[in-house]
Design a protein around this motif. Structure first.
Motif, PDB file in Angstrom:
ATOM      1  N   GLY A   1       0.789  -1.223   0.000  1.00 58.75           N
ATOM      2  CA  GLY A   1       0.000   0.000   0.000  1.00 58.75           C
ATOM      3  C   GLY A   1       0.821   1.273   0.000  1.00 58.75           C
ATOM      4  N   ARG A   2       2.135   1.178   0.090  1.00 59.62           N
ATOM      5  CA  ARG A   2       2.986   2.368   0.085  1.00 59.62           C
ATOM      6  C   ARG A   2       3.013   2.987  -1.311  1.00 59.62           C
ATOM      7  NH1 ARG A   2       9.569   2.417   0.758  1.00 59.62           N
ATOM      8  NH2 ARG A   2       9.844   4.676   0.514  1.00 59.62           N
ATOM      9  N   VAL A   3       2.917   4.316  -1.352  1.00 65.27           N
ATOM     10  CA  VAL A   3       2.974   5.031  -2.627  1.00 65.27           C
ATOM     11  C   VAL A   3       4.424   5.101  -3.083  1.00 65.27           C
ATOM     12  CG1 VAL A   3       2.533   7.210  -3.801  1.00 65.27           C
ATOM     13  CG2 VAL A   3       0.904   6.369  -2.094  1.00 65.27           C
ATOM     14  N   GLU A   4       4.726   4.494  -4.229  1.00 66.29           N
ATOM     15  CA  GLU A   4       6.083   4.496  -4.770  1.00 66.29           C
ATOM     16  C   GLU A   4       6.350   5.721  -5.644  1.00 66.29           C
ATOM     17  OE1 GLU A   4       8.435   2.383  -4.046  1.00 66.29           O
ATOM     18  OE2 GLU A   4       7.221   1.036  -2.820  1.00 66.29           O
ATOM     19  N   SER A   5       5.330   6.138  -6.393  1.00 65.82           N
ATOM     20  CA  SER A   5       5.460   7.324  -7.236  1.00 65.82           C
ATOM     21  C   SER A   5       4.101   7.999  -7.332  1.00 65.82           C
ATOM     22  CB  SER A   5       5.970   6.958  -8.639  1.00 65.82           C
ATOM     23  OG  SER A   5       5.019   6.163  -9.321  1.00 65.82           O
ATOM     24  N   ALA A   6       4.114   9.328  -7.357  1.00 73.80           N
ATOM     25  CA  ALA A   6       2.867  10.096  -7.462  1.00 73.80           C
ATOM     26  C   ALA A   6       3.191  11.485  -7.987  1.00 73.80           C
ATOM     27  CB  ALA A   6       2.173  10.188  -6.110  1.00 73.80           C
ATOM     28  N   GLU A   7       2.415  11.938  -8.953  1.00 75.71           N
ATOM     29  CA  GLU A   7       2.602  13.283  -9.497  1.00 75.71           C
ATOM     30  C   GLU A   7       1.262  13.940  -9.757  1.00 75.71           C
ATOM     31  OE1 GLU A   7       2.938  13.406 -14.259  1.00 75.71           O
ATOM     32  OE2 GLU A   7       4.651  12.417 -13.311  1.00 75.71           O
ATOM     33  N   ILE A   8       1.266  15.279  -9.704  1.00 73.15           N
ATOM     34  CA  ILE A   8       0.089  16.093  -9.984  1.00 73.15           C
ATOM     35  C   ILE A   8       0.504  17.197 -10.945  1.00 73.15           C
ATOM     36  CG2 ILE A   8      -1.700  17.590  -9.018  1.00 73.15           C
ATOM     37  CD1 ILE A   8      -1.343  16.156  -6.362  1.00 73.15           C
ATOM     38  N   GLN A   9      -0.325  17.450 -11.956  1.00 73.00           N
ATOM     39  CA  GLN A   9      -0.063  18.529 -12.904  1.00 73.00           C
ATOM     40  C   GLN A   9      -1.254  19.479 -12.957  1.00 73.00           C
ATOM     41  OE1 GLN A   9       1.180  17.356 -16.833  1.00 73.00           O
ATOM     42  NE2 GLN A   9       2.309  15.577 -16.086  1.00 73.00           N
ATOM     43  N   LEU A  10      -0.974  20.771 -12.984  1.00 70.38           N
ATOM     44  CA  LEU A  10      -1.987  21.801 -13.198  1.00 70.38           C
ATOM     45  C   LEU A  10      -1.598  22.545 -14.466  1.00 70.38           C
ATOM     46  CD1 LEU A  10      -4.514  23.297 -12.195  1.00 70.38           C
ATOM     47  CD2 LEU A  10      -2.993  24.823 -10.904  1.00 70.38           C
ATOM     48  N   LEU A  11      -2.478  22.498 -15.492  1.00 67.25           N
ATOM     49  CA  LEU A  11      -2.124  22.987 -16.814  1.00 67.25           C
ATOM     50  C   LEU A  11      -3.184  23.930 -17.371  1.00 67.25           C
ATOM     51  CD1 LEU A  11      -1.144  19.518 -18.346  1.00 67.25           C
ATOM     52  CD2 LEU A  11       0.418  21.184 -17.342  1.00 67.25           C
ATOM     53  N   TYR A  12      -2.730  24.906 -18.144  1.00 70.86           N
ATOM     54  CA  TYR A  12      -3.607  25.717 -18.982  1.00 70.86           C
ATOM     55  C   TYR A  12      -3.534  25.161 -20.397  1.00 70.86           C
ATOM     56  CZ  TYR A  12      -4.914  29.441 -22.194  1.00 70.86           C
ATOM     57  OH  TYR A  12      -5.476  30.148 -23.229  1.00 70.86           O
ATOM     58  N   SER A  13      -4.702  24.989 -21.034  1.00 64.51           N
ATOM     59  CA  SER A  13      -4.770  24.395 -22.363  1.00 64.51           C
ATOM     60  C   SER A  13      -5.409  25.376 -23.339  1.00 64.51           C
ATOM     61  CB  SER A  13      -5.591  23.098 -22.314  1.00 64.51           C
ATOM     62  OG  SER A  13      -5.703  22.519 -23.593  1.00 64.51           O
ATOM     63  N   ARG A  14      -4.824  25.458 -24.525  1.00 68.20           N
ATOM     64  CA  ARG A  14      -5.298  26.375 -25.568  1.00 68.20           C
ATOM     65  C   ARG A  14      -5.460  25.609 -26.875  1.00 68.20           C
ATOM     66  NH1 ARG A  14      -7.113  31.811 -26.473  1.00 68.20           N
ATOM     67  NH2 ARG A  14      -6.568  32.359 -28.607  1.00 68.20           N
ATOM     68  N   LEU A  15      -6.630  25.747 -27.503  1.00 66.99           N
ATOM     69  CA  LEU A  15      -6.890  25.076 -28.771  1.00 66.99           C
ATOM     70  C   LEU A  15      -6.000  25.633 -29.876  1.00 66.99           C
ATOM     71  CD1 LEU A  15      -8.845  23.082 -30.324  1.00 66.99           C
ATOM     72  CD2 LEU A  15     -10.154  25.138 -30.897  1.00 66.99           C
ATOM     73  N   LEU A  16      -5.265  24.747 -30.550  1.00 68.05           N
ATOM     74  CA  LEU A  16      -4.452  25.151 -31.696  1.00 68.05           C
ATOM     75  C   LEU A  16      -5.133  24.810 -33.011  1.00 68.05           C
ATOM     76  CD1 LEU A  16      -0.796  24.203 -30.673  1.00 68.05           C
ATOM     77  CD2 LEU A  16      -1.911  26.438 -30.586  1.00 68.05           C
ATOM     78  N   SER A  17      -5.786  23.655 -33.051  1.00 63.35           N
ATOM     79  CA  SER A  17      -6.534  23.230 -34.226  1.00 63.35           C
ATOM     80  C   SER A  17      -7.671  22.350 -33.743  1.00 63.35           C
ATOM     81  CB  SER A  17      -5.639  22.469 -35.211  1.00 63.35           C
ATOM     82  OG  SER A  17      -5.275  21.209 -34.682  1.00 63.35           O
ATOM     83  N   TYR A  18      -8.436  21.825 -34.665  1.00 65.33           N
ATOM     84  CA  TYR A  18      -9.616  21.063 -34.270  1.00 65.33           C
ATOM     85  C   TYR A  18      -9.250  19.878 -33.389  1.00 65.33           C
ATOM     86  CZ  TYR A  18     -14.245  18.982 -34.647  1.00 65.33           C
ATOM     87  OH  TYR A  18     -15.476  18.481 -34.356  1.00 65.33           O
ATOM     88  N   TYR A  19      -8.071  19.271 -33.579  1.00 59.96           N
ATOM     89  CA  TYR A  19      -7.714  18.055 -32.850  1.00 59.96           C
ATOM     90  C   TYR A  19      -6.577  18.235 -31.850  1.00 59.96           C
ATOM     91  CZ  TYR A  19     -10.607  15.471 -36.189  1.00 59.96           C
ATOM     92  OH  TYR A  19     -11.660  15.004 -36.939  1.00 59.96           O
ATOM     93  N   TRP A  20      -5.980  19.428 -31.757  1.00 56.81           N
ATOM     94  CA  TRP A  20      -4.780  19.562 -30.944  1.00 56.81           C
ATOM     95  C   TRP A  20      -4.889  20.723 -29.964  1.00 56.81           C
ATOM     96  CZ3 TRP A  20      -1.163  15.891 -30.783  1.00 56.81           C
ATOM     97  CH2 TRP A  20      -1.111  14.996 -31.847  1.00 56.81           C
ATOM     98  N   ASP A  21      -4.403  20.474 -28.736  1.00 54.33           N
ATOM     99  CA  ASP A  21      -4.339  21.487 -27.698  1.00 54.33           C
ATOM    100  C   ASP A  21      -2.884  21.693 -27.270  1.00 54.33           C
ATOM    101  OD1 ASP A  21      -7.157  22.192 -27.005  1.00 54.33           O
ATOM    102  OD2 ASP A  21      -7.281  20.033 -26.656  1.00 54.33           O
TER     103      ASP A  21
ATOM    104  N   TYR B   1       4.097  18.633  -9.885  1.00 53.87           N
ATOM    105  CA  TYR B   1       4.718  18.385  -8.588  1.00 53.87           C
ATOM    106  C   TYR B   1       4.756  16.883  -8.338  1.00 53.87           C
ATOM    107  CZ  TYR B   1       5.425  18.260  -3.510  1.00 53.87           C
ATOM    108  OH  TYR B   1       5.895  17.982  -2.252  1.00 53.87           O
ATOM    109  N   ASP B   2       5.950  16.338  -8.106  1.00 55.31           N
ATOM    110  CA  ASP B   2       6.125  14.926  -7.786  1.00 55.31           C
ATOM    111  C   ASP B   2       6.227  14.760  -6.279  1.00 55.31           C
ATOM    112  OD1 ASP B   2       6.179  14.576 -10.473  1.00 55.31           O
ATOM    113  OD2 ASP B   2       8.106  13.534 -10.554  1.00 55.31           O
ATOM    114  N   ILE B   3       5.223  14.123  -5.686  1.00 51.38           N
ATOM    115  CA  ILE B   3       5.230  13.855  -4.253  1.00 51.38           C
ATOM    116  C   ILE B   3       6.188  12.714  -3.927  1.00 51.38           C
ATOM    117  CG2 ILE B   3       3.767  13.279  -2.274  1.00 51.38           C
ATOM    118  CD1 ILE B   3       1.385  14.293  -3.962  1.00 51.38           C
ATOM    119  N   ARG B   4       6.195  11.721  -4.774  1.00 51.78           N
ATOM    120  CA  ARG B   4       7.086  10.577  -4.668  1.00 51.78           C
ATOM    121  C   ARG B   4       7.696  10.337  -6.040  1.00 51.78           C
ATOM    122  NH1 ARG B   4       6.232  11.157  -0.049  1.00 51.78           N
ATOM    123  NH2 ARG B   4       5.754   9.644   1.594  1.00 51.78           N
TER     124      ARG B   4
END
Length: 252
Positions: free
Chosen positions: A92-112, A119-122
């Motif tokens: 049950g120990r967390v070996e790896s964990a990460e969180i990302q907070l991102l701003y996303s902008r549309l470039l084309s119909y299929y791509w952001d 931030y990597d906690i582990r």
């Protein structure tokens, strides 16, 4: 020093984002709103997707639990994303964990285009990163997520993930996926070598009970390479192997 490095990385990413947006052709946004101006009457919506909530029984190594989820809120053009992924050991120990907070902008119909922080906690010691990336659909309807990272200490790395949903029936879906991690410098305190660090390939078969709930089974193969594999061997860890998977995919 840490705060100054983070601010420097964030400022650099902001400049890159501004340059990319200014260079994007105006008609790329018009493609998404062909009957009205691209910024008029924007509707704000959101969603949460846990692509992986699973447990793997290692055939050549330890059993591992894993999660991989993301949430977004905004319009078709501008969104805020929250991404998280990680692994737990059998105890049950967390070996790896990460969180990302991102701003996303549309470039084309299929791509952001996306930029933000991670931030990597582990594993310890923890790390802050600046993030820049592209997410979308490549020709053939392959889902692609490519990200570059710069840590608070100036270490450069990248990650690329490709997956594909093959509908066998309207409810039965076979999903192959491949993920590769790279690093330009060695980071011994995190057991990371330069070059290609690791490769993971998986094959998951899910049944969509509803659009929101999809249990699945599958297999995966993971392999550490180069100096990253050497670090693992020196600590008595496995460098890779096969695993049988069972889990559930959730969409809200």
């Amino acid at each position: 020093m840490k705060t100054r490095s983070i601010l420097t990385a964030a400022a650099s990413l902001a400049l890159l984002a501004l340059g990319a947006l200014q260079a994007a052709p105006a008609h790329a946004q018009a493609m998404h709103h062909s009957t009205e101006p691209p910024f008029s009457h924007e509707i704000l919506t959101g969603a949460v997707l846990f692509e992986k909530l699973e447990y793997g029984w290692g055939l050549d190594g330890p059993n591992v639990g894993r999660w991989d989820g993301q949430a977004w809120y905004g319009s078709d053009v501008n969104r805020v994303w929250l991404k998280t992924e990680g692994e737990t050991a059998r105890n049950g120990r967390v070996e790896s964990a990460e969180i990302q907070l991102l701003y996303s902008r549309l470039l084309s119909y299929y791509w952001d285009f996306q930029a933000g922080v991670r931030y990597d906690i582990r594993p310890q010691p923890d790390r802050f990163y600046g993030v820049i990336g592209l997410q979308g659909l490549a020709p053939g309807m392959f889902e692609v997520d490519v990200q570059g990272f710069v840590s608070e200490r100036g270490d450069l790395s990248a990650r690329a993930e490709v997956s594909y949903d093959a509908y066998i029936t309207q409810r039965l879906v076979l999903q192959p996926n491949v993920e590769v991690n790279f690093a330009l410098q060695k980071v011994p305190e995190l057991d990371i070598g330069s070059g290609i660090n690791d490769v993971e390939a998986g094959l998951r078969l899910r049944y969509e009970v509803t659009r929101e709930i999809s249990p699945y089974i599958g297999v995966s193969y993971e392999r550490k390479l180069g100096d990253t594999a050497r670090y693992a061997r020196n600590e008595g860890e496995d460098v890779g192997g096969w695993a049988f998977l069972t889990g559930i995919r959730l969409f809200f």
